[in-house]
Design a protein around this motif. Structure first.
Motif, PDB file in Angstrom:
ATOM      1  N   GLU A  89       0.839  -1.205   0.000  1.00 19.31           N
ATOM      2  CA  GLU A  89       0.000   0.000   0.000  1.00 19.31           C
ATOM      3  C   GLU A  89       0.871   1.251   0.000  1.00 19.31           C
ATOM      4  O   GLU A  89       0.552   2.243  -0.657  1.00 19.31           O
TER       5      GLU A  89
ATOM      6  N   GLU B 236       1.320   4.210  -3.087  1.00 21.53           N
ATOM      7  CA  GLU B 236       1.223   5.659  -2.932  1.00 21.53           C
ATOM      8  C   GLU B 236       2.374   6.371  -3.623  1.00 21.53           C
ATOM      9  O   GLU B 236       2.298   7.570  -3.882  1.00 21.53           O
ATOM     10  N   ASN B 237       3.449   5.664  -3.864  1.00 18.94           N
ATOM     11  CA  ASN B 237       4.612   6.282  -4.473  1.00 18.94           C
ATOM     12  C   ASN B 237       4.787   5.900  -5.934  1.00 18.94           C
ATOM     13  O   ASN B 237       5.862   6.060  -6.490  1.00 18.94           O
ATOM     14  N   ARG B 238       3.778   5.302  -6.533  1.00 20.96           N
ATOM     15  CA  ARG B 238       3.840   4.937  -7.944  1.00 20.96           C
ATOM     16  C   ARG B 238       2.674   5.592  -8.666  1.00 20.96           C
ATOM     17  O   ARG B 238       1.615   5.794  -8.072  1.00 20.96           O
TER      18      ARG B 238
ATOM     19  N   GLU C  91     -12.808   9.919  -3.957  1.00 23.53           N
ATOM     20  CA  GLU C  91     -12.503   8.598  -3.426  1.00 23.53           C
ATOM     21  C   GLU C  91     -13.512   7.614  -3.979  1.00 23.53           C
ATOM     22  O   GLU C  91     -14.615   7.996  -4.385  1.00 23.53           O
TER      23      GLU C  91
ATOM     24  N   ILE D 259      -8.081   6.887  -2.969  1.00 18.25           N
ATOM     25  CA  ILE D 259      -8.318   8.316  -2.781  1.00 18.25           C
ATOM     26  C   ILE D 259      -7.353   9.053  -3.686  1.00 18.25           C
ATOM     27  O   ILE D 259      -6.149   8.768  -3.696  1.00 18.25           O
TER      28      ILE D 259
ATOM     29  N   ASP E 120      -5.827  12.814  -4.877  1.00 13.47           N
ATOM     30  CA  ASP E 120      -5.759  14.235  -4.548  1.00 13.47           C
ATOM     31  C   ASP E 120      -5.523  15.051  -5.819  1.00 13.47           C
ATOM     32  O   ASP E 120      -5.065  16.171  -5.765  1.00 13.47           O
TER      33      ASP E 120
ATOM     34  N   SER F  16      -3.392  14.373  -8.133  1.00 11.76           N
ATOM     35  CA  SER F  16      -2.034  14.277  -8.658  1.00 11.76           C
ATOM     36  C   SER F  16      -1.873  12.960  -9.406  1.00 11.76           C
ATOM     37  O   SER F  16      -2.816  12.217  -9.616  1.00 11.76           O
ATOM     38  N   GLU F  17      -0.648  12.713  -9.814  1.00 12.32           N
ATOM     39  CA  GLU F  17      -0.382  11.491 -10.567  1.00 12.32           C
ATOM     40  C   GLU F  17      -0.369  10.263  -9.672  1.00 12.32           C
ATOM     41  O   GLU F  17      -0.405   9.150 -10.165  1.00 12.32           O
ATOM     42  N   TYR F  18      -0.221  10.486  -8.376  1.00 16.62           N
ATOM     43  CA  TYR F  18      -0.057   9.362  -7.465  1.00 16.62           C
ATOM     44  C   TYR F  18      -1.290   9.228  -6.603  1.00 16.62           C
ATOM     45  O   TYR F  18      -1.863  10.232  -6.189  1.00 16.62           O
ATOM     46  N   PRO F  19      -1.694   8.009  -6.318  1.00 15.08           N
ATOM     47  CA  PRO F  19      -2.842   7.872  -5.414  1.00 15.08           C
ATOM     48  C   PRO F  19      -2.488   8.403  -4.039  1.00 15.08           C
ATOM     49  O   PRO F  19      -1.380   8.182  -3.541  1.00 15.08           O
ATOM     50  N   TYR F  20      -3.428   9.118  -3.437  1.00 12.33           N
ATOM     51  CA  TYR F  20      -3.181   9.620  -2.089  1.00 12.33           C
ATOM     52  C   TYR F  20      -3.235   8.471  -1.105  1.00 12.33           C
ATOM     53  O   TYR F  20      -2.480   8.413  -0.143  1.00 12.33           O
ATOM     54  N   ARG F  21      -4.146   7.550  -1.359  1.00 13.08           N
ATOM     55  CA  ARG F  21      -4.261   6.373  -0.497  1.00 13.08           C
ATOM     56  C   ARG F  21      -4.814   5.249  -1.351  1.00 13.08           C
ATOM     57  O   ARG F  21      -5.788   5.433  -2.081  1.00 13.08           O
TER      58      ARG F  21
ATOM     59  N   LYS G 123       1.445  10.115   6.533  1.00 15.71           N
ATOM     60  CA  LYS G 123       2.185  10.896   5.543  1.00 15.71           C
ATOM     61  C   LYS G 123       3.497  11.435   6.115  1.00 15.71           C
ATOM     62  O   LYS G 123       4.413  11.740   5.375  1.00 15.71           O
TER      63      LYS G 123
ATOM     64  N   ARG H  61      10.164  13.539  -8.148  1.00 16.21           N
ATOM     65  CA  ARG H  61      10.078  12.434  -7.238  1.00 16.21           C
ATOM     66  C   ARG H  61      11.249  11.469  -7.343  1.00 16.21           C
ATOM     67  O   ARG H  61      11.568  10.759  -6.426  1.00 16.21           O
TER      68      ARG H  61
END
Lengths: 384, 255, 432
Positions: free
Chosen positions: A67, A71-73, A316, A333, A335, A337-342, B164, B199
């Protein structure tokens, strides 16, 4: 991981027999390295002779933080990591993740892509059930079925290799469709495999289902009542074996399942035998679904045009598919951006494993593997 | 088979309003009506995919859950997810009504700077491990949970990784850990969290890029160890070494 | 054959070498055979690389085991742990004393061979129990306990199933007195050509073989070393040569069980060509000599037939192993005490009554036919009892194919066909 003995109820470890003969309960650590825990599950068993009085599963040995990785992909890059969650059914996991992103963006994949998803998903379901049935029989001491199961599974993995370039972690689904169109002659090879598998399916049915020892071991073992199944959040073949008619392909139809009718397999046994039978007959149902999907397979594009940098709108959503083990859900979720927030993965095995301590109570030591195998765990997805 | 009585199940939903809600749209209408009638402040939304969402404050989540289970027959708790909204924590519950094919989301907002919320184990027994996992990853404390421990992570783990503000590089130096790098270089995840190409810096600093030696690995004098601490040859030195080599190569080119 | 000191010495040496070589090589042959036969049953090829068709594989395995480090954990009970393999292995070697491979290839006429065999086969359990206790491992302990319970339970039906054969010898050989000597039992089967006792006592063979599976800890009775439950049972903590001794002992046990079955039920060394008079008439000029060419030919053929039968029976061991799943511990005990022992007792009763009641020329016919009938009734009843499933065989399909285009299935759509049992789901749930 340090052994946490506070989990084990030690209040009545010692007991006095009728003649003052002191007996002692034995604590047996089954796993994390054990032939039949299907990976790195550890069960702390409290044994009274051979009877299990208490069972505490300890998980987390395979935790990779999927998980956090998601979030970082980017959304497209995250699909690949879903393969590693339930590593016996990567196609289904990918469908869940891609479907969640599509639901968030309001995209509807082209019909051809949806049908390809249906075909590959059902193929994956067959492979997963084959592994489940084969290794279950291996747990029960029969050596041969697992090899027959893996022989049949090889055929599908070869087809996946022709489709996505990889046998196992296919990375085939994309947001808005699939990666490649079907190769030339792929459908006829699939047809050949299906014909062959129908015969092997008969073999399984004849060799395993009617076996007296198998019936003796599984019938009445690990009974789950329908109320229990719902209360514990158990889904998939396990719930359907307990008489809970709940199949997301029908009850919450997604993709091509809105057009292809599914007949869920229901049994009212609730025991390990029922679970085995549900898996066996779901394979048959999957064959029928693949055939129907192939006959209805439309032409057209295989993927919608999506931007390279996917930026779903803020918001979401929750999307779930019927995986081979139950409800494979994704809570996303964005936000903006390109990355899922959650990105939360709701794994079926993780939730199904919760009921195991309840099932083990009062059973014999030999039933521990019979119950555990019938739950069909994949530790990659329990630990994520 | 059951020699020993098992844990009692929570009561099954009573059928007060059975059959009134047929689909997700009607469910939303029912939820809206409920939110206007009740004294609890609530927000009803429709999520993409036609999933009604009900947002309540953390202190009301137990009663709301009871209502949803008993009156609307949401008998299965499918998924519990923690969300770190940076200002506060949220817990999202996804509920299913298996008899009526309904899916909804119940969201509880935990007040800022607190982490406590009522456990829903008395409502749905499947909340057990799901809440433990949320505690494990977010540090949400579910009061009333009988067995709130870490579930996926190591018992000695510090911090809550899905928050976060969690530092992906270890801030604390464990004596026994084998994945150490220089604690001075530990970087907050926030700084590295950028968009697009920014990033990619994170890869330079994250764990796993540097070659590490297990303390038990015989080195035959190539690397010196100081007691149980990490080897002196960290990524800083490799970077330095690379830079020196590049300089040398540049000098050679000049010559 | 006349007694002669030189001949006796030669006889002793030859027999000893033969038996020791047989025990040592049997494990190697059986491991190779097991891997190969199971492989062909499972769509595999099995060992292939060392030697032609992988024939050297198990030999090299033995070499590997000999060279392996003898690992033992710190808290083992050293004396018990070290002694256990020997205690396990010694009775296996000793039991060969009783076996007649041919008239020449025996260690002597032991009049009480059957009793000796049964006694020695129950000594094994001490070694297993020592291994389970001495290892100081919980898996080993459970394995040892299971093994003790299992072997003691299956001793009884094993012994009782042999009584029928002993009673038959009283009819055939000794004027009403039965014999428990293996040679006498074989001779009884040789009196009328091809009158093997499997024809008269098939139920005895079936039960004996079932108990033999349990005695040797083979599938489906391999609970003491159930891999999926107890890792390796009492063998968990053993490695290297100590482990190999258990291994050798187990395969030796298989050999003995099969040999005894051959002796008692399959006519021992009898077979086409195993006829001393025939060879004496055709080959040898002096039939009265110490050990003529005719004797040699006859004994070779006899040993050949004996080994063929033994290995055929051992392949059945392999076949059963690759077919059946494992029983649970309590089901195993139930099977021994509630099914096998009563059946053997009934078998003894019926056989003895028939032998006494039916007049001489028809005795064997009637006994044989009744026994065959009993065997089929036993198998049929057993399967019927176990297969009685309350839930039926096929899953309950939803009647109509469900379609999500505007149609949602509800629980009532899953109603069972009329006349069938009410499913558990639709029974009213009790108020909690």
């Amino acid at each position: 991981m340090t052994p946490n003995m506070s989990t084990v109820d030690q209040s009545h470890t010692y007991s006095e027999g009728a003649e003052g003969f002191r007996t002692e309960e034995m604590i047996l650590n089954m796993g994390p390295q054990h032939p039949s825990t299907h990976g790195v599950l550890r069960l702390v068993l409290q044994l009274e002779g051979e009877t299990v009085t208490h069972c505490t599963p300890v998980i987390g040995y395979l935790h990779r933080g999927i998980e956090k990785i998601l979030e970082n992909r980017t959304y497209m890059a995250g699909i690949r990591y879903m393969d590693n969650a339930d590593y016996l059914s990567p196609m289904l996991n990918e469908t869940a993740y891609a479907g969640a992103v599509e639901q968030l963006m309001g995209i509807e994949p082209p019909r051809r892509a949806q049908y390809i998803r249906l075909i590959t998903n059902e193929m994956q379901r067959i492979t997963s059930h084959l592994v489940a049935v084969g290794t279950y029989l291996l747990d029960l001491g029969a050596f041969t079925p697992v090899l027959y199961a893996f022989r049949d599974r090889e055929g599908i993995l070869d087809l996946f290799e022709q489709l996505g370039g990889s046998r196992f972690n296919v990375n085939y689904m994309r947001v808005g469709g699939v990666l490649h169109d079907l190769p030339k002659g792929w459908l006829s090879r699939l047809e050949t495999w299906l014909d062959a598998f129908e015969k092997s399916w008969q073999e399984f049915d004849v060799l395993i289902t009617g076996n007296e020892i198998f019936m003796k071991r599984t019938q009445g073992t690990g009974y789950i009542s329908p109320e229990q199944a719902v209360a514990y959040g158990v889904t998939g073949p396990i719930a359907r074996a307990s008489g809970v008619n709940y199949d997301l392909r029908v009850n919450n139809a997604y993709g091509a399942y809105r057009e292809v009718a599914v007949r869920p397999v229901i049994r009212y046994d609730g025991d390990a035998f029922g679970r085995y039978m549900v898996r066996l007959y779901e394979m048959k149902e999957s064959i029928r679904l693949i055939r129907e999907g192939m006959s209805k397979l439309p032409g057209g594009p295989i993927c919608t045009r999506t931007p390279i940098e996917l930026r779903p709108p803020r918001g979401e959503t929750y999307f779930a598919v019927e995986s081979s083990k139950g409800e494979q859900g994704i809570y996303l979720i964005s936000d903006g951006s390109e990355y899922p927030y959650r990105a939360k993965i709701r794994g079926p095995s993780f939730v199904n494993l919760q009921i195991v301590p309840e099932l083990m109570r009062g059973h014999k030591m030999g039933d521990v593997v019979a119950i555990l195998g019938s739950i069909d765990l994949v530790l990659g997805e329990v630990d994520r | 088979m059951d020699l020993i009585p098992s844990m009692p199940l929570p009561p099954t939903p009573s059928s007060a309003h059975a059959g009134t809600v047929a689909n997700q749209q009607e469910l939303r209408a029912v939820l809206s009506a409920f939110s206007t009638q009740s004294s609890i402040p609530m927000v009803v939304k429709m999520l993409p995919g036609g999933i009604p969402s009900l947002e309540v404050a953390a202190e009301h989540v137990y009663n709301t859950a009871l209502y949803l289970r008993d009156q609307l027959q949401f008998d299965m708790l499918t998924c519990v997810s923690g969300v770190d909204m940076k200002t506060h924590l949220e817990v999202a519950y996804h509920l299913r009504a298996t008899t009526k094919n309904l899916l909804m989301q119940l969201k509880a907002k935990i007040p800022p700077k607190t982490t406590v919320i009522d456990s829903l184990m008395g409502v749905w027994i499947s909340a057990n491990w799901l809440e433990r996992e949320t505690y494990d990853m977010f540090g949400v404390i579910f009061s009333g949970h009988p067995d709130l421990r870490r579930i996926l992570l190591d018992d000695t783990f510090t911090g809550f990784p899905l928050r976060k503000d969690f530092q992906t590089t270890p801030a604390v130096l464990h004596d026994h850990a084998t994945t150490q790098i220089d604690p001075e270089q530990a970087v907050s995840g926030d700084q590295l969290r950028g968009l697009g190409s920014n990033r990619s810096n994170a890869n330079v600093f994250s764990q796993g890029d540097q070659e590490r030696l297990h303390p038990g690995t015989p080195t035959f004098g190539h690397t010196q160890f100081h007691g149980h601490s990490f080897p002196t040859q960290t990524w800083k030195h490799t970077l330095q070494h690379e830079q020196e080599e590049q300089q040398k190569a540049a000098e050679k080119k000049k010559e | 054959m006349p007694q002669n000191l030189g001949f006796l010495i030669v006889h002793f040496v030859v027999t000893l070498v033969f038996f020791i070589a047989l025990v040592a090589t049997n494990a190697v042959i059986m491991v190779y055979l097991e891997r190969k036969v199971m492989a062909y049953m499972q769509d595999r090829v099995g060992p292939l690389h060392y030697g032609p068709q992988g024939m050297l594989q198990s030999t090299l395995d033995v070499v590997k085991l000999l060279l392996k480090e003898d690992i033992r954990s710190q808290l083992t009970d050293n004396a018990i742990f070290s002694l256990a393999p020997m205690v396990f292995f010694a009775p296996v070697i000793t039991a060969f004393v009783a076996l007649p491979f041919s008239p020449f290839m025996t260690t002597g006429a032991i009049g009480t061979a059957l009793i000796l065999y049964v006694a020695l086969s129950s000594l094994d359990i001490i070694g297993v129990f020592m291994a389970g206790w001495g290892s100081n491992s919980k898996y080993s302990l459970i394995g040892g306990l299971r093994s003790a319970a299992q072997m003691i339970s299956y001793e009884l039906p094993l012994m009782l199933s042999l009584v029928g054969v002993v009673m038959l010898t009283s009819i055939l050989g000794h004027n009403g007195v039965g014999s428990i000597s293996f040679s006498d039992i074989i001779n009884a089967q040789l009196q009328t050509p091809w009158l093997w006792f499997i024809l008269i006592q098939p139920l005895g063979l079936l039960i004996y073989y079932t108990c033999g599976l349990a005695e040797t800890n083979r599938a489906p009775f391999d609970l003491p070393e159930a891999e999926s439950e107890l890792v390796a049972g009492y063998l968990t903590e053993y490695s290297g040569m100590r482990w190999a001794m258990f291994f050798l002992g187990e395969y030796g046990n298989m050999l003995i069980v099969s040999s005894v079955a051959t002796v008692l039920f399959l006519g021992g060394w009898s077979g086409p060509g195993a006829d001393l008079q025939f060879w004496q008439a055709h080959i040898s000029a002096n039939p009265g000599g110490i050990f003529s060419v005719a004797d040699l030919v006859f004994n070779l053929i006899a040993v050949f037939w004996f080994l063929v039968k033994v290995y055929a029976l051992q392949v059945v061991f392999i076949w059963v192993r690759s077919t059946l799943p494992r029983l649970r511990a309590d089901q195993l005990m139930q099977y021994a005490w509630l099914i096998l022992i009563p059946i053997t007792l009934v078998n003894i009763l019926v056989t003895s009554v028939l032998l006494l009641a039916v007049p001489q020329p028809y005795t064997l016919w009637v006994t044989g036919i009744v026994n065959w009938l009993m065997m089929f009734v036993y198998i049929f009843t057993l399967t019927r009892i176990i297969q009685a499933s309350p839930a039926g065989k096929k899953p309950v399909w939803v009647n109509e194919p469900t379609n999500a285009l505007g149609f949602m299935p509800s629980k009532t759509d899953n109603a069972l066909p009329a006349g069938s049992e009410t499913p558990k789901l639709q029974s009213p749930t009790p108020a909690r």
